[in-house]
Design a protein around this motif. Structure first.
Motif, short mmCIF file in Angstrom:
data_model
loop_
_atom_site.label_atom_id
_atom_site.label_comp_id
_atom_site.label_asym_id
_atom_site.label_seq_id
_atom_site.Cartn_x
_atom_site.Cartn_y
_atom_site.Cartn_z
N UNK A 42 0.85 -1.19 0.00
CA UNK A 42 0.00 0.00 0.00
C UNK A 42 0.89 1.24 0.00
N UNK A 43 0.47 2.25 -0.74
CA UNK A 43 1.19 3.51 -0.77
C UNK A 43 0.25 4.59 -0.29
N UNK A 44 0.77 5.43 0.65
CA UNK A 44 -0.04 6.52 1.20
C UNK A 44 0.74 7.82 0.98
N UNK A 45 0.03 8.86 0.53
CA UNK A 45 0.64 10.19 0.37
C UNK A 45 0.15 11.04 1.52
N UNK A 50 4.90 13.84 1.53
CA UNK A 50 5.73 12.65 1.67
C UNK A 50 4.91 11.42 1.28
N UNK A 51 5.58 10.41 0.79
CA UNK A 51 4.94 9.19 0.37
C UNK A 51 5.44 8.05 1.24
#
Length: 151
Positions: A42-45, A50-51
């Motif tokens: 999972x990728x969260x911004x 920032x990522x």
């Protein structure tokens, strides 16, 4: 001129160092989740740009509620108390039986001692006496006048 004596040194104080310990211990580490095919990346911004990228961790499931036993704990405790009471009553019955038997035994010993001692006394009083061993008094003519004995 110095105020200190040349042979004396100034005293040095002993210093103890105290290291503070935190009041709140560090939180427990997160559990290790095994990797399998169903785990996704999972990728969260974040709002500041920032990522963050990482694996998703499934939420911890609460423990299932305890199953209520078919018999209540109070009923089980009452039953166990009854069993204990019955065991104690049996022990008390055996204890009273033992005390009764001991009392009867002691009574028999007392009666046996009385019979033996009484028989010994009877033999001493009524038994055969050797006439030569005692004092013999021969009273030929005894006269009692005015409650006084005259031989």
């Amino acid at each position: 001129m110095s105020t200190e004596h040349p042979t004396h040194r100034p005293r040095t104080a002993t210093v103890e160092v105290h290291r503070p310990t935190p009041l709140n211990p560090s939180p427990a580490p997160l559990p290790i989740v095994p990797m399998d095919a169903a785990t996704a990346v999972t990728t969260i911004v974040l709002p500041d740009g920032r990522t963050l990228t990482g694996y998703t961790v499934p939420a911890a499931q609460p423990a299932p509620p305890a199953v209520k036993p078919p018999v209540s704990r109070a009923a089980a405790n009452i039953a166990l108390g009854g069993i204990g009471f019955a065991a104690v009553c049996g022990g008390l019955f055996l204890l009273t039986a033992f005390i009764t038997a001991l009392t009867a035994f002691i009574t028999q010993l007392v009666f046996l001692a009385a019979v033996i001692f009484g028989g010994w006394i009877a033999v001493q009083v009524l038994g055969h006496r050797d006439r030569a061993s005692g004092t013999t008094v021969n009273i030929r003519k005894a006269v009692i006048k005015r409650n006084h004995f005259h031989s």
